[in-house]
Enzyme design. Structure first.
Site, mmCIF file in Angstrom:
data_model
loop_
_atom_site.group_PDB
_atom_site.id
_atom_site.type_symbol
_atom_site.label_atom_id
_atom_site.label_comp_id
_atom_site.label_asym_id
_atom_site.label_seq_id
_atom_site.Cartn_x
_atom_site.Cartn_y
_atom_site.Cartn_z
ATOM 1 N N LEU A 167 0.799 -1.223 0.000
ATOM 2 C CA LEU A 167 0.000 0.000 0.000
ATOM 3 C C LEU A 167 0.836 1.281 0.000
ATOM 4 O O LEU A 167 0.308 2.368 0.214
ATOM 5 C CB LEU A 167 -0.967 -0.009 1.188
ATOM 6 C CG LEU A 167 -1.929 -1.206 1.198
ATOM 7 C CD1 LEU A 167 -2.789 -1.184 2.444
ATOM 8 C CD2 LEU A 167 -2.781 -1.250 -0.059
ATOM 9 N N CYS A 168 2.127 1.161 -0.267
ATOM 10 C CA CYS A 168 2.989 2.343 -0.347
ATOM 11 C C CYS A 168 2.824 3.028 -1.699
ATOM 12 O O CYS A 168 2.658 2.367 -2.726
ATOM 13 C CB CYS A 168 4.458 1.959 -0.159
ATOM 14 S SG CYS A 168 4.896 1.607 1.538
ATOM 15 N N MET A 196 8.799 4.434 5.331
ATOM 16 C CA MET A 196 8.919 3.067 4.815
ATOM 17 C C MET A 196 10.126 2.928 3.896
ATOM 18 O O MET A 196 10.791 1.890 3.885
ATOM 19 C CB MET A 196 7.639 2.639 4.095
ATOM 20 C CG MET A 196 6.441 2.501 5.022
ATOM 21 S SD MET A 196 6.745 1.474 6.481
ATOM 22 C CE MET A 196 7.183 -0.080 5.742
ATOM 23 N N GLU A 197 10.434 3.969 3.153
ATOM 24 C CA GLU A 197 11.604 3.936 2.275
ATOM 25 C C GLU A 197 12.890 3.865 3.090
ATOM 26 O O GLU A 197 13.809 3.105 2.757
ATOM 27 C CB GLU A 197 11.596 5.155 1.352
ATOM 28 C CG GLU A 197 10.555 5.087 0.248
ATOM 29 C CD GLU A 197 9.103 5.232 0.703
ATOM 30 O OE1 GLU A 197 8.200 4.877 -0.074
ATOM 31 O OE2 GLU A 197 8.857 5.697 1.841
ATOM 32 N N ASP A 210 23.661 -11.808 3.018
ATOM 33 C CA ASP A 210 23.807 -12.591 1.793
ATOM 34 C C ASP A 210 25.268 -12.728 1.377
ATOM 35 O O ASP A 210 25.722 -13.817 1.021
ATOM 36 C CB ASP A 210 23.002 -11.956 0.663
ATOM 37 C CG ASP A 210 23.136 -12.729 -0.634
ATOM 38 O OD1 ASP A 210 22.884 -13.957 -0.628
ATOM 39 O OD2 ASP A 210 23.500 -12.116 -1.651
#
Length: 158
Positions: free
Chosen positions: A75-76, A113-114, A128
């Site tokens: 929903l961003c 959120m970013e 990783d």
């Protein structure tokens, strides 16, 4: 208690309509930590990791992730970011890497959120790249440090 903004009157998830909001300068900072052995951290810091420059790769991954947050979090809104910065610091006394991200724009919705996505993906990239030498690394304490702009104003972790 404040109501959830992404839930409509029927209880369904929906994207918030920001068309009537005014544009303001908005900025957010977030952090994450990756804990590892002293040997793994020394390999990263010395630049002797066989996969290359871990910090440079994690920095670019975090920047790319911030730009694609709208594709990852349902929903961003897609945002035109004016600045994304990812800083990585080796904390030799605690065998950790601290990641701090900064996102900025002039727009109608925030960039929290970013910033969180940038810090998270940078941490995942470190994991990783280093999992071949250590599988029990821990990603922790992903959090928003500060946000400015918008109707809700200024927030800063104390």
């Amino acid at each position: 208690m404040t109501e959830f903004t992404h839930i409509n009157s029927n209880g369904e998830a929906n994207m918030v309509d920001v068309s009537n909001k005014r544009e303001t300068v908005r900025e957010a900072r977030a952090e994450a930590f990756v804990s590892m052995s002293a040997e793994t951290l020394a390999m990263i810091v010395s630049g002797e990791h066989h996969k290359g420059d871990v910090f440079a790769t994690a920095r670019i991954a975090g920047i790319q992730a911030a730009k694609r947050t709208w594709e990852l979090i349902p929903l961003c809104h897609p945002l035109l970011l004016s600045k994304v910065e990812v800083k990585l610091t080796a904390l030799l006394d605690t065998n950790q890497v601290r990641i701090e991200s900064l996102c900025k724009l002039t727009g109608k919705t925030g960039v929290e959120m970013e910033a969180l996505t940038a810090a998270s993906v940078a941490a995942l990239t470190i994991y990783d790249m280093c999992k071949a030498v250590q599988k029990d690394m821990v990603i922790s304490n992903v959090r928003l440090l500060e946000k400015t702009g918008g109707k809700s104003g200024h927030f800063k972790v104390e």
